[in-house]
Scaffold this active site. Structure first.
Site, short mmCIF file in Angstrom:
data_model
loop_
_atom_site.label_atom_id
_atom_site.label_comp_id
_atom_site.label_asym_id
_atom_site.label_seq_id
_atom_site.Cartn_x
_atom_site.Cartn_y
_atom_site.Cartn_z
N HIS A 156 0.83 -1.21 0.00
CA HIS A 156 0.00 0.00 0.00
C HIS A 156 0.87 1.26 0.00
CE1 HIS A 156 -3.34 -2.71 1.24
NE2 HIS A 156 -2.37 -3.29 1.94
N SER A 277 14.56 21.94 -15.53
CA SER A 277 13.36 22.74 -15.75
C SER A 277 13.73 24.00 -16.52
CB SER A 277 12.74 23.12 -14.41
OG SER A 277 11.89 24.23 -14.55
N LYS A 283 15.84 22.45 -10.41
CA LYS A 283 15.21 21.14 -10.61
C LYS A 283 16.08 20.10 -11.29
CE LYS A 283 11.58 19.94 -9.78
NZ LYS A 283 10.30 20.07 -10.43
N GLU A 290 9.31 8.94 -15.95
CA GLU A 290 7.91 9.34 -16.13
C GLU A 290 7.39 8.91 -17.50
OE1 GLU A 290 7.20 13.58 -14.56
OE2 GLU A 290 9.36 13.35 -14.64
N GLN A 322 -5.71 -4.43 -43.08
CA GLN A 322 -4.55 -3.60 -43.38
C GLN A 322 -4.16 -2.72 -42.19
OE1 GLN A 322 -4.04 -1.79 -47.32
NE2 GLN A 322 -4.69 0.10 -46.39
N1 ARG Z 1 -1.98 -3.79 -48.18
C1 ARG Z 1 -2.87 -4.88 -47.98
C2 ARG Z 1 -2.93 -5.25 -46.51
O1 ARG Z 1 -2.06 -4.92 -45.80
C3 ARG Z 1 -2.41 -6.05 -48.76
C4 ARG Z 1 -3.51 -7.02 -49.09
C5 ARG Z 1 -4.42 -6.40 -50.07
N2 ARG Z 1 -5.35 -7.35 -50.51
C6 ARG Z 1 -6.42 -7.03 -51.18
N3 ARG Z 1 -7.21 -7.97 -51.55
N4 ARG Z 1 -6.71 -5.78 -51.46
O2 ARG Z 1 -3.84 -5.88 -46.03
#
Ligand code: ARG
Length: 437
Positions: A156, A277, A283, A290, A322
């Site tokens: 604590h 600072s 300081k 941090e 993606q």
């Molecule tokens: N840049 C795309 C990704 O990272 C690659 C795959 C794209 N595939 C597609 N069917 N458009 O997911």
């Protein structure tokens, strides 16, 4: 540059659509693994007879040349390319001509990007594990030097019982060792190849996914093509492992903030790891510590992000996936930077024995007193009550060095802060990190 799918949509995308969907500026980090994956694919295509020996050789040496350039720091050859896969394939075509068109035989960007991510995660997790190994070595050295330096242990954040600085530091050593092992497990888990899954349903051509996996040194391939292209569990596991690293480092950062405050005064930071600072001339601030505390927010947000991304996605590939790279790269960078900073901080602390010792007041020996009554046959609950009411615990003088040393010696058991236990802890930890990862 034409897109890989320009045969179907020859007009090309609207510039705003391209700007929104294109990724080459940030998925170029995958260029190395993309080329390594393509080399495995070419090896497999040659082995099953889908490429002649001459074509295989031309493609492999073309890819090797691109790999050497990427490893030497080349940026995307065409910054307008849709993504890293497009940039690589189009550049290969520019250099090799028509034969480059055979590279994508029986492959989709869906299994290609999945393989890239598997390779990236396996490598990144191993690299972080190796950095954690160094951190554990660093903390072991400081723990050994302060194995016998007494300080209060806290619960604590109230003074509780005597421990030593070495014991306290070793707790972090074991935490970081678990982090290392967790990342090594994540790396191992990632070594399964999705190549051969194609867009979602494999290929009518006689591919050999196991051969491509073996080329990468991997023993496993996916069992199901839909799972292969849509699985990102290994990315989640990587982000989870790194967010736990960041969370542990934030605890370490907090200790350093406390210990270097005038209120605790247990340690002073080396000037190179402190900041000043702009206004207050006197300081000396623990900004690095941090920021270790603060950087953990990144781990939490990447974790929340990648889980949210995957939630509710239907099979198989969806472009949403993606976005996984942002979380993956963010978690990787945050953890790599934080581990490096934490390692520096471990070596930057000068402990102040007069302060850690002065904080050891006699009240910290109250439990030992109750234990002695237990040894004389008093039930622990009664012993607790007797000691608790025996004096005013709000004011306790400093404990004598002998009394503290005795308390530590009596705790010289498995896990305890006694000298033999600390020596064994050090031995165990050192043995675990003796081999570099
Ligand atoms: N840049 C795309 C990704 O990272 C690659 C795959 C794209 N595939 C597609 N069917 N458009 O997911």
């Amino acid at each position: 540059m034409p897109d890989l799918w320009a045969g179907r949509l020859p007009g090309g995308p609207d510039p705003d659509a391209r700007a929104f969907t294109g990724t080459v500026a940030w998925d170029w980090r995958l260029a190395h693994v993309d080329l390594v994956g393509s080399l495995a694919h070419v090896d497999m295509l040659g082995a099953v007879g889908l490429l002649s020996a001459g074509d295989q050789e031309a493609l492999a040496s073309g890819l090797e040349a691109l790999l050497a350039e990427v490893d030497a720091g080349a940026g995307p050859w065409d910054p307008e390319a849709e993504d890293v896969h497009t940039a690589v394939e189009v550049e290969l075509s520019r250099r090799l001509g028509a034969v480059a068109g055979k590279l994508h035989t029986a492959r989709s960007r869906n299994d290609q990007v999945a393989l890239d991510l598997h390779l990236y995660v396996a490598h990144a997790a191993t690299e972080l594990a190796s950095a954690l190994n160094r951190l554990v070595l660093a903390v072991s050295a400081v723990a050994e030097a302060h194995a016998a330096l007494p300080m209060p242990g806290y619960t604590h954040l109230q003074r509780a019982q005597p421990i030593t600085v070495g014991h306290h530091l070793l707790a972090y050593g074991f935490m970081w060792l678990r982090d290392r092992d967790r990342l090594l497990a994540v790396a191992q888990q990632a070594r399964v190849s999705p190549l051969g899954a194609g867009a979602l349903a494999g290929s009518t051509l006689a591919v050999d996914p196991e051969r491509a996996a073996r080329h990468l040194g991997w023993a496993k391939v996916y069992h199901n093509s839909l799972d292969a292209v849509s699985d990102r569990d290994f990315v989640v596991e990587f982000v989870l492992a790194t967010s736990l690293v960041l969370s542990h480092l934030s605890r370490w950062g907090e200790e350093v903030v406390l210990w270097t405050s005038a209120e605790f005064g247990f340690a002073e930071l080396a000037d190179g790891w402190a900041t000043g600072s702009s206004m207050m001339p006197h300081k000396k601030n623990p900004d690095v510590a941090e920021l270790l505390r603060g950087r953990a927010a990144r781990g939490v947000s990447e974790m929340a992000g990648v889980l949210t991304l995957l939630k509710g996605l239907p099979l198989a590939y969806n472009r949403d996936l993606q976005e996984d790279k942002g979380y993956l790269f963010g978690a990787h960078d945050a953890a790599a930077g934080a581990i490096r900073a934490a390692t520096g901080l471990v070596g930057a602390l000068a402990f102040r024995p007069e302060r850690t010792k002065a904080a050891l007041t006699v009240d910290l020996l109250a439990t030992d007193e109750a234990d002695r009554l237990v040894e004389a046959g008093v039930p622990f609950r009664q012993a607790h009550a007797e000691v608790a009411s025996s004096r005013d615990w709000r004011q306790s003088p400093a404990a004598s060095a002998d009394a503290v040393a005795q308390s530590l010696a009596e705790r010289d058991r498995t896990m305890g802060p006694g000298p033999g236990s600390i020596a064994r802890q050090l031995e165990t930890l050192r043995a675990a990190v003796a081999e570099p990862v």
